[in-house]
Scaffold this active site. Structure first.
Site, PDB file in Angstrom:
ATOM      1  N   ASP A   1       0.849  -1.175   0.000  1.00 16.35           N
ATOM      2  CA  ASP A   1       0.000   0.000   0.000  1.00 16.35           C
ATOM      3  C   ASP A   1       0.899   1.244   0.000  1.00 16.35           C
ATOM      4  O   ASP A   1       2.122   1.156   0.106  1.00 16.35           O
ATOM      5  CB  ASP A   1      -0.932  -0.011   1.216  1.00 16.35           C
TER       6      ASP A   1
ATOM      7  N   GLU B   1     -10.684   6.407   4.611  1.00  9.16           N
ATOM      8  CA  GLU B   1      -9.655   5.817   5.466  1.00  9.16           C
ATOM      9  C   GLU B   1      -9.706   6.349   6.891  1.00  9.16           C
ATOM     10  O   GLU B   1     -10.785   6.544   7.456  1.00  9.16           O
ATOM     11  CB  GLU B   1      -8.282   5.995   4.809  1.00  9.16           C
TER      12      GLU B   1
END
Length: 750
Positions: A306, A503
């Protein structure tokens, strides 16, 4: 003039030499025949091994590096042999159009093909609910809504539509789907999950097939990514990038099955989670990445990190050589280092030279990356297929999105059968901050990483959907705060809930309630005495138990995307809702985490979701307060449980009018009327058709019931006849001007 014979021959030699050189310089057919890796007739494995044998360490490390487009130049791509680029959320060319994206991609690809070995690059993007970074793209519901729809075939079609739009901008790698299993709704990525059980996430892995097609080389296919491996939805406290504290047995039972299904569907890549498992960062977990994912599950694709995630391994700011070697040795094949990619290249090269990372690991990573590039057909077709550029935001794709929206709606309350609303109602009021805001209804990961409120991209708001659905004679009034509503409206639709986030910025460790604006808007609507239908636009269940009793209907719309007309399809009965809760709806935030089977009592259980009555007639059982017209009466709240509101102060010649009453094809035989009275005089309520003095349908006698809130139900025979759609008026008679009764509800029976 004729050249001398020797000079003429020499000239032909020179020309022939140039002709032989040109195919090599231009990557033409002769070169393809000369080099096995450029020969599409060869098996992919042969092509990969041939190319790998020609690559230097610098070229191999370049293939393992993924940089953000804003941090590179075309010459960087060529000089450093970069293998991949990406666009982070909101990183777009100017102007942000499909054509500009395609032009940008082709420019970058040209730079990659200018390297000595002509290796094309792969370009990745988070197209997580449609091609959501591109202005004008179709924005589908976020995954939580698709989990509510429970339609794997639909999800596969969404994957295909997304792939076409992504392909039309040149991009060949989608960082989707998210196969996380959300176990705590405080998590800021709850809406990226299909639901709280491994079964629901596994069933929606059909999106992979939609994105990739039957094979990656199919026209309009892109490489999918199963993310985030593993356990990111189960962190303690629902903290994004947090720690998943579970036994291995529970990790395997809850969080592994969707990835097993993804591997079975030949997903091209897997993205590793920021989170930890029992204290160890996933990007350093060799056991779960190499032994379980690559070994036990047999995953043969690309494991990608990521965004800057390897920098979290040691908990310090700024990644180190040790973090680089640890992540590669754990089994990561490509590292997403958006800005610091030059440092990564330098560190990885040094770690290999020092023996901290074996060449076998570098070669394994390159085999995986190159295999996918060959399978995607990038060596033969490196540039944008412009035949798909026109599909971005197409009408056909928006129809699929509208279908997904209506199938994702979950009907959780429908008092008195107020829904569906009649399209021919005289007046409907719409309120709430999410009613006319395409940005709010699309949520995070829309044009920008965090998303944003406002007119962010073309689409249909829920308000626009309502206006386009009702009849031309219906007045739809909108005020965000509910200002201007009165008792003359058929109903009020309040579209409330969350505003965009993504997020960790969406984590809700404290309150999960509606905000102050929403509560004020709802109070204003409630005070008007009309039925209040609440539509929640949110990425998760909200703490609403204390407000729910005052709402007449509740629809969970999740984050529907650009096609808000799908919400109106349900509100007005064009689609009978089929959505079911993909997560358990809490009684209060203090219950988090709450999941099916844990013994906690929810407000609504996992799988809850109603449909409309089979009659599809909102007047079959009607609350008397839900009128369209009145004279001389007033509204009040009943005092007994479940009564809701009643029409009071009914005296002689007062009336209450109801429009669009559908009696069906046969006339009713009786009517049941719920009344209360403390009057000393007697009278009656008469049911008339079409006007207060129209044909008499039935008469109900009134007398003292022992109090104005002492309710009784009385049945009267229907003496007239009524079929089809009529206006219905309830008219009071008798009593000499005194108040006669309060009316709660009535029901006609066939």
């Amino acid at each position: 003039m004729q050249l001398p014979r020797v000079a003429q021959w020499r000239g032909r030699l020179v020309a022939a030499s140039l002709l032989l050189l040109i195919p090599v310089l231009t990557n033409g057919p002769a070169a393809a025949a000369a080099l096995p890796y450029k020969d599409p007739s060869q098996p992919v494995s042969v092509r990969v091994e041939d190319l790998l044998s020609r690559m230097s360490l610098d070229e191999k490390i370049g293939q393992m590096t993924q940089a953000e487009r804003k941090s590179v130049t075309n010459s960087d791509i060529t000089d450093y042999r970069l293998g991949s680029l990406l666009s982070g959320g909101g990183s777009a060319p100017a102007p942000n159009t499909a054509t500009a994206w395609a032009d940008m991609y082709d420019s970058f690809q040209g730079a990659a093909l200018a390297t000595p070995l002509n290796i094309p690059l792969m370009y990745g993007i988070d197209a997580v609910h449609g091609h959501n970074n591109v202005y004008g793209a179709t924005i589908f519901p976020h995954n939580i809504g698709l989990g509510a729809a429970r339609d794997p075939g639909l999800v596969q079609r969404i994957g295909r539509a997304t792939a076409e739009e992504v392909s039309g901008t040149g991009i060949d790698w989608d960082f989707a789907p998210c196969l996380c299993v959300v176990r705590n709704d405080r998590w800021g990525r709850t809406y990226e999950s299909y639901g709280e059980t491994p079964d629901i996430a596994s069933s929606m892995a059909t999106e992979i097939t939609g994105l990739q097609g039957s094979k990656l080389s199919d026209s309009g296919s892109v490489m999918a990514t199963a993310k985030h491996y593993i356990g990111d939805g189960g962190t303690t406290g629902g903290v994004d990038e947090g720690n998943t504290e579970l036994s291995e047995a529970d990790l395997r039972a809850i969080h592994l099955p969707p990835f097993r299904e993804a591997v079975a569907r030949h997903v091209g890549s897997v993205m590793v989670s920021y989170s930890s498992w029992n204290g160890l960062k996933m990007h350093a977990n060799r056991y779960l990445i190499t032994d379980v994912l690559k070994g036990e599950l047999g995953f043969s694709g690309v494991v990608v990190s990521d965004w800057n995630a390897i920098d979290q391994i040691d908990g310090q700011v700024g990644f180190t050589a040790a973090e680089v070697s640890t992540s590669i040795n754990a089994g990561l094949d490509m590292i997403m280092v958006p800005d610091a990619w030059k440092s990564f290249i330098s560190m990885l090269k040094s770690e290999v030279q020092l023996g901290h990372v074996p060449m076998s690991r570098i070669d394994d990573a390159n085999r995986r990356i190159l295999t996918k590039k060959f399978e995607l057909g990038l060596f033969e077709r490196p540039y944008t297929d412009r035949s798909y550029t026109g599909t971005v935001g197409s009408a056909a794709h928006r129809l699929i999105a509208r279908e997904a929206v209506k199938k994702s709606q979950v009907l959780l309350k429908n008092k008195w059968g107020i829904l569906p609303l009649p399209k021919t109602a005289s007046k409907i009021f719409v309120a709430g901050k999410n009613a006319d805001d395409i940005g709010n209804q699309s949520g995070g990961w829309t044009i920008d990483w965090q998303g944003q409120s406002g007119n962010t991209t073309p689409g249909t708001t829920i308000l626009q959907g309502i206006r386009s659905t009702v009849s031309s004679s219906t007045t739809v009034t909108y005020n965000r705060y509910g200002t201007g509503i009165d008792g003359s409206y058929k109903a009020a639709v309040a579209v409330v809930g969350e505003t965009p986030y993504a997020e960790f910025k969406g984590d809700r460790p404290g309150s999960m309630s509606l905000d102050a604006e929403d509560l004020s808007t709802l109070a204003t609507l409630k005070a008007a005495g009309v039925p209040v239908i609440v539509v929640t636009v949110s990425g998760r269940p909200l703490d609403i138990a204390s407000e729910l009793p005052s709402w007449d209907a509740l629809v969970a719309a999740w984050l529907p995307g650009t096609e808000g007309a799908g919400v109106a399809d349900v509100l007005f009965g064009d689609y009978n809702p089929t959505g079911k809760l993909p997560v358990t709806w809490m009684q209060s935030a203090s219950q988090q985490p709450i999941n099916t089977g844990d013994g906690k009592t929810p407000l609504f259980p996992y799988g809850a979701g109603d449909s409309f009555p089979s009659t599809q007639n909102p007047y079959d059982v009607i609350g008397a307060a839900y009128y369209d017209d009145q004279s001389g009466t007033g509204l009040e709240h009943c005092t007994d449980s479940g009564c809701g509101q009643d029409v009071g102060w009914i005296a002689a010649n007062d009336y209450i009018g109801y429009y669009d009453v559908d009696f069906g094809t046969t006339s009713p035989t009786s009517v049941v009327t719920r009344i209360a009275s403390n009057s000393s005089v007697s009278g009656s309520l008469q049911y008339h058709l079409d006007s207060p003095t129209g044909p008499l349908l039935a008469t109900v006698s009134l007398s003292n019931t022992g109090g104005w809130q002492s309710w009784t139900s009385r049945t009267a025979s229907v003496t007239g006849s009524a079929t089809g759609v009529h206006k219905l008026y309830v008219v009071a008679s008798g009593g000499g001007g005194a108040d006669l009764a309060n009316l709660n509800w009535f029901q006609f029976n066939h």
